[in-house]
Design a protein around this motif. Structure first.
Motif, short mmCIF file in Angstrom:
data_model
loop_
_atom_site.label_atom_id
_atom_site.label_comp_id
_atom_site.label_asym_id
_atom_site.label_seq_id
_atom_site.Cartn_x
_atom_site.Cartn_y
_atom_site.Cartn_z
N LYS A 144 72.20 37.24 -15.67
CA LYS A 144 71.76 38.63 -15.68
C LYS A 144 72.86 39.57 -15.19
O LYS A 144 73.43 39.38 -14.12
CB LYS A 144 70.52 38.77 -14.79
N GLY A 145 73.18 40.56 -16.01
CA GLY A 145 74.15 41.56 -15.64
C GLY A 145 75.60 41.10 -15.71
O GLY A 145 76.51 41.82 -15.28
N ILE A 146 75.83 39.89 -16.25
CA ILE A 146 77.19 39.33 -16.31
C ILE A 146 77.53 39.00 -17.76
O ILE A 146 76.88 38.17 -18.39
CB ILE A 146 77.30 38.07 -15.42
N ALA B 220 72.61 38.95 1.24
CA ALA B 220 73.56 37.89 0.88
C ALA B 220 73.22 37.30 -0.48
O ALA B 220 74.11 37.00 -1.29
CB ALA B 220 73.56 36.80 1.94
N MET B 221 71.93 37.13 -0.76
CA MET B 221 71.49 36.61 -2.05
C MET B 221 71.97 37.52 -3.18
O MET B 221 72.51 37.05 -4.19
CB MET B 221 69.96 36.52 -2.08
N GLU B 222 71.79 38.83 -2.99
CA GLU B 222 72.17 39.80 -4.02
C GLU B 222 73.69 39.88 -4.17
O GLU B 222 74.21 39.87 -5.29
CB GLU B 222 71.60 41.17 -3.68
N GLU C 174 72.80 28.29 -8.18
CA GLU C 174 73.63 29.15 -9.02
C GLU C 174 74.35 28.28 -10.04
O GLU C 174 74.44 27.06 -9.89
CB GLU C 174 74.63 29.96 -8.19
N TYR C 175 74.84 28.93 -11.07
CA TYR C 175 75.57 28.22 -12.12
C TYR C 175 77.06 28.44 -11.94
O TYR C 175 77.50 29.40 -11.31
CB TYR C 175 75.11 28.69 -13.50
N ASP D 120 75.04 36.74 -5.95
CA ASP D 120 74.38 36.35 -7.20
C ASP D 120 73.72 34.99 -7.10
O ASP D 120 73.73 34.19 -8.04
CB ASP D 120 75.37 36.36 -8.37
N TRP D 121 73.13 34.70 -5.93
CA TRP D 121 72.40 33.45 -5.75
C TRP D 121 70.98 33.62 -6.29
O TRP D 121 70.38 34.70 -6.19
CB TRP D 121 72.31 33.07 -4.28
N THR D 122 70.43 32.55 -6.82
CA THR D 122 69.04 32.54 -7.26
C THR D 122 68.22 31.83 -6.21
O THR D 122 68.57 30.73 -5.78
CB THR D 122 68.91 31.78 -8.60
N PRO D 123 67.11 32.44 -5.73
CA PRO D 123 66.28 31.75 -4.75
C PRO D 123 65.69 30.47 -5.33
O PRO D 123 65.22 30.46 -6.47
CB PRO D 123 65.18 32.77 -4.42
N ALA D 124 65.75 29.40 -4.55
CA ALA D 124 65.25 28.10 -5.03
C ALA D 124 64.67 27.34 -3.85
O ALA D 124 65.00 26.17 -3.61
CB ALA D 124 66.37 27.31 -5.69
N VAL D 125 63.79 27.99 -3.09
CA VAL D 125 63.32 27.43 -1.83
C VAL D 125 62.36 26.26 -2.05
O VAL D 125 61.41 26.33 -2.84
CB VAL D 125 62.62 28.53 -1.00
N LEU D 126 62.66 25.18 -1.36
CA LEU D 126 61.84 23.97 -1.39
C LEU D 126 62.02 23.31 -0.02
O LEU D 126 63.16 23.11 0.41
CB LEU D 126 62.32 23.03 -2.49
#
Length: 319
Positions: free
Chosen positions: A230-232, A282-284, A121-122, A287-293
């Motif tokens: 997005k949306g902000i 929880a992600m929604e 997230e930023y 406002d977390w962005t998925p970044a799975v690694l």
């Protein structure tokens, strides 16, 4: 095979530890959260714990909050107390990497076992509701006039909000060494300081301040993303003429000294957890962005982040 004989065989295999992960009784996990309650790591760790239980990858999850030094205090406790424990997890992220670079703690993150990057997230910069300033331009004007009069509130030294503040100062022609940065041990403390008007401007992951922004208790003036979130409806630093962009990722590590199979099992458990409804909610919500690694790819990413952040911090005059 009769049902009773089958159940006896399954019980014997479970006792011997030879069943696959999906068939064994789930684990009682311990989650180290190297920050005080109320912040991004705390929210992430507890959301992951719930998801692990919902996925039936764990029977229970206990949490241990240990804030301070950008996560280094919690990291030290984790490394010293959890060695070889296949049921121990620790939340971490970009903030810990930055804190290690600036603080040079006696513990080494490489000792622990990288499992997975989870989210990104930023950051958002906010003003207290009663602030005399209205925009980031107002803050920058005051910063140029008297750098020490602008109190930047955020996470530990070396956190992404600290790095972004130093980068911002440099971009607008102010010596980064002169910024007045107030570090807090957790998101809860930073939030209280902003709401109380004890800092000029506060920074954190957007999710930590979202509810206060929505209710007007904080005024969002900039985000560190390349484009608007997005949306902000909050302008980026870049569109305000300040060439600063910085993301904040979070992940999870296992204990030092676990075996390759134990590491693989933990990664599988995390992968199951992030597919659950509760994790997606929880992600929604945050406002977390998925970044799975996962696995070695995640370990390589962390190594690259150390090099990248060290270079960024040196350029910003923080080292």
């Amino acid at each position: 095979m009769r049902r009773n004989d089958f159940l006896k065989t399954m019980a014997a295999l479970a006792a011997a530890g030879t069943l696959p992960l999906s068939a064994r009784a789930a684990s009682n996990l311990k989650m180290m959260i190297p920050a005080n309650p109320g912040g991004g790591w705390d929210t992430t760790g507890r959301a992951l714990g719930k998801a692990l239980i919902d996925a039936k990858a764990a029977d229970s999850v206990t949490y241990d909050n240990k804030g301070g030094a950008a996560g280094a205090l919690g990291l030290a406790q984790f490394i010293n107390s959890a060695k070889g424990d296949p049921n121990a997890l620790m939340v971490m992220g970009a903030v810990m990497v930055g804190g290690i670079i600036t603080g040079k703690p006696p513990v080494d993150l490489k000792t622990a076992t990288p499992l997975a990057r989870l989210t990104s997230e930023y950051n958002v910069y906010v003003l207290p509701a009663n602030s005399p300033f209205k925009t980031m331009a107002d803050v920058v004007a005051q910063l140029k006039k008297d750098p020490g009069s602008v109190k930047w509130g955020g996470g530990s030294r070396g956190s992404t909000e600290h790095i972004a503040a130093a980068m911002l100062a440099r971009e607008v022609g102010v010596d980064p060494a002169k910024i007045n940065y107030v570090a807090f041990r957790g998101g809860g403390e930073a939030t209280a300081a902003i709401l109380g008007g004890n800092v000029t401007v506060g920074g954190s992951g957007y999710s930590e301040f979202a509810e206060y922004i929505k209710t007007g208790k904080m005024k969002a003036i900039a985000v560190t993303s390349p484009t608007r979130l997005k949306g902000i409806d909050v302008p980026t630093l870049k569109e305000q003429g300040i060439n600063v962009e910085l993301g904040n990722w979070r992940g999870v590590y296992g204990a030092p000294g676990i075996s390759a199979d134990q590491r693989k099992n933990l990664i599988t458990m995390v992968e199951r957890a992030i597919k659950t409804k509760s994790w997606q909610e929880a992600m929604e919500k945050n406002d977390w962005t998925p970044a799975v690694l996962t696995g070695d790819a995640f370990a390589h990413f962390v190594d690259e982040e150390f090099a990248k952040l060290r270079a960024t911090m040196a350029k910003a005059g923080m080292l």
